[in-house]
Design an enzyme around this catalytic site. Structure first.
Site, PDB file in Angstrom:
ATOM      1  N   CYS A 201      57.949  13.216   4.937  1.00 13.66           N
ATOM      2  CA  CYS A 201      57.857  14.265   5.939  1.00 13.66           C
ATOM      3  C   CYS A 201      56.397  14.487   6.309  1.00 13.66           C
ATOM      4  O   CYS A 201      55.496  13.947   5.674  1.00 13.66           O
ATOM      5  CB  CYS A 201      58.441  15.572   5.408  1.00 13.66           C
TER       6      CYS A 201
ATOM      7  N   ASN B  12      56.543  18.365   1.735  1.00 16.10           N
ATOM      8  CA  ASN B  12      56.674  16.904   1.805  1.00 16.10           C
ATOM      9  C   ASN B  12      56.715  16.373   0.387  1.00 16.10           C
ATOM     10  O   ASN B  12      55.780  16.585  -0.391  1.00 16.10           O
ATOM     11  CB  ASN B  12      55.484  16.300   2.564  1.00 16.10           C
ATOM     12  N   GLY B  13      57.785  15.667   0.055  1.00 20.06           N
ATOM     13  CA  GLY B  13      57.895  15.110  -1.291  1.00 20.06           C
ATOM     14  C   GLY B  13      59.305  15.222  -1.814  1.00 20.06           C
ATOM     15  O   GLY B  13      60.278  15.356  -1.054  1.00 20.06           O
TER      16      GLY B  13
ATOM     17  N   GLY C  83      58.477  11.478  10.199  1.00 22.11           N
ATOM     18  CA  GLY C  83      59.840  11.990  10.188  1.00 22.11           C
ATOM     19  C   GLY C  83      60.359  12.189  11.589  1.00 22.11           C
ATOM     20  O   GLY C  83      59.725  12.860  12.392  1.00 22.11           O
TER      21      GLY C  83
ATOM     22  N   TYR D 256      52.478   1.418   4.453  1.00 22.24           N
ATOM     23  CA  TYR D 256      53.442   1.551   5.540  1.00 22.24           C
ATOM     24  C   TYR D 256      53.412   2.883   6.275  1.00 22.24           C
ATOM     25  O   TYR D 256      53.396   2.914   7.505  1.00 22.24           O
ATOM     26  CB  TYR D 256      54.849   1.332   4.972  1.00 22.24           C
TER      27      TYR D 256
END
Length: 505
Positions: free
Chosen positions: A2, A101-102, A28, A257
């Site tokens: 995210c 985020n995570g 996201g 990535y």
């Protein structure tokens, strides 16, 4: 994966939050949300879709206030639900809204604790809502009349003791300000910046430095593992290390990535890291494939472009753009459902036949995860006239599930799990396949910051930095994923039936 942003400004922040989320859209594409505070009340808009589709003029006009946070999301369980779009909100204590985020690795035990001891209700299956309520519970233990920065830091220190996993977090507290904090391993990135305006100094936090650039904030520094920074509503900032044993262990897959090449994470340039990946992989190809006849090096856009260019230079070979990318198709890696990923590859990429016809081509990609995309791209190269198709991956074999917020939790979906390089090569249909070594990958990334001693490389070597993952955990995770996918499939079928019945009426 995210993306999160947060701004404490002197003027309305809605447009800057929108701009920040837009440049973090790569993190996201499933859902987006913004919450601001105006007159001590939350103003919230969130929903499924891209940033540009979720927010219209009428929504932006309602998002008043000089302080706010935002979030872009993709689902890590392969399904999507508007009820799990962030930010989340809790009214006790004070009024808190949080974006995260995570992924929390002890979510199941936290659910039980929240229900039986903290007596706080969680309305979704999102671990981000768990984190919100745990933070709320710890803030509720404050006995002072008003909330001080030290009270906030004490609460976050207790969160660190209770919670395990990866979390880069930003939260609003009504009447007090904004707090940003990072897990003790610093697995997920988080940066902050500031800018001076005629009305005073404004502050911003974000998942990547590129969001600061887009909003004209000057990068200050990364938020350290275990650290919390409190931004008061009047513009003062306070910071404190809230973990007893922080250890820098950033996720190396961010550099392979996820992150944009124009971002800097933990003092390491993503672009420079990828260039160095190309250098090291080029050296490995020259050493191990000295008898292989390659005519041209072609990247699979876009992450691998700088990697492939460097490989071509190392091998003294032509570099060509052999594929055209449709930028209006979402990332196949984060699309829920294998069939949808397969279908979208052909929509996403198209080959330029002249660059393949009669040639031995070396295709370069950043990584091979499920292998679906790689197989279809090799088929496209052969259909375009390539004599032989060699394949190089800038990352090592992805053999193990990720438990820290990347959508590859099931080992059975990973093409390299339990297979050697020759097996993988046969499955994707390449004439020859080579992977970057894990040592070379680590060396390429840490070149920008030698002070980083550890990385989370668990998807390659199965070593999880939180030291709480075993085979039983992974089996439970796989079972939850399969059940979640079945429920999502059933819901989709029900939706189709409902739509059909409505149309018939």
């Amino acid at each position: 994966m995210c993306g999160i942003v947060g701004i404490v400004g002197k003027t309305p922040v809605n447009q800057f939050l929108y701009d920040g989320l837009t440049v973090l859209q790569h993190r996201g594409q499933d859902a987006a949300g913004i919450v601001t505070i105006h007159d001590n009340m939350f103003r919230l808009r969130k929903g499924n879709g891209l940033v540009k589709d979720v927010f219209h003029t009428r929504h932006m006009m309602r998002l008043q206030g000089n302080i706010g946070i935002g979030h872009v999301r993709y689902p890590t369980a392969g399904t999507s639900s508007s009820s799990e779009a962030q930010p989340f909100y809790a009214n006790s204590p004070y009024g808190i809204s949080l974006a995260h985020n995570g992924n929390l690795t002890n979510a199941e035990e936290l659910k039980v604790w929240l229900n039986t001891e903290a007596r706080r209700h969680v309305n979704t299956t999102s671990d981000s809502e768990l984190l919100l309520n745990i933070l709320g519970h710890e803030l509720q233990q404050n006995t002072n009349v008003s909330l001080t920065p030290d009270d906030v830091f004490t609460a976050i220190a207790n969160v660190h003791k209770r919670v395990r996993g990866a979390y880069a977090t930003v939260a609003l507290i009504v009447g007090y300000g904004m707090v940003a904090f990072r897990d003790p391993n610093g697995i997920r990135p988080l940066v902050f910046g500031k800018r001076e305006t005629q009305n005073g100094i404004e502050y911003m936090v974000a998942s990547e430095s590129v969001a600061l650039d887009a909003c004209s904030f000057n990068f200050v520094r990364d938020i350290a593992p275990g650290e919390a920074i409190f931004f008061s509503g009047n513009g003062q900032i306070h910071s404190q290390q809230c973990s007893e044993n922080p250890i820098y262990s950033p996720c190396i897959f961010e550099f392979v990535y996820f992150a944009r090449p124009d971002s800097t994470i933990d003092k390491m340039s993503v672009y420079a890291s990828r260039v160095e990946m190309g250098t090291k992989l080029g050296e490995k190809i020259a050493k191990e494939w000295d008898d292989i006849d390659i005519d041209v090096v072609i990247p699979i856009p876009e992450t691998s472009c700088e990697i492939a260019l460097q490989i071509a230079q190392q091998l003294d070979l032509p570099y060509r753009q052999g594929f055209v990318k449709n930028r209006y198709i979402g990332r196949t890696f984060i699309m829920p459902g294998q069939e949808q990923r397969k279908k979208s590859v052909r929509q996403k990429l198209n080959a330029i036949s002249a660059e393949f016809k009669g040639k031995n081509v070396l295709l370069v990609d950043d990584s091979i995860v499920r292998g679906t995309t790689s197989e279809q791209i090799i088929e496209m190269a052969r259909a375009s006239g390539a004599k032989k198709v060699y394949f190089a991956s800038a990352a090592p074999e992805v053999r193990f599930p990720n438990v820290y917020g990347i959508d590859m939790p099931s080992a059975n979906e990973l093409i390299a799990h339990g297979r050697d390089v020759d097996d993988i090569c046969d499955l994707i249909g390449a004439d020859k396949l080579i992977f970057q070594s894990i040592d070379d990958l680590v060396a390429a990334v840490k070149m920008g910051n030698p002070d980083i001693k550890y990385f989370d490389t668990s998807v390659f070597d199965g070593k999880y930095v939180t030291n709480d993952i075993d085979s039983a955990y992974l089996e439970r995770l796989d079972a939850l994923r399969n059940n979640g996918s079945k429920e999502a499939s059933d819901k989709n079928a029900d939706s189709i039936i409902d739509m059909h019945n409505e149309g018939a009426e």
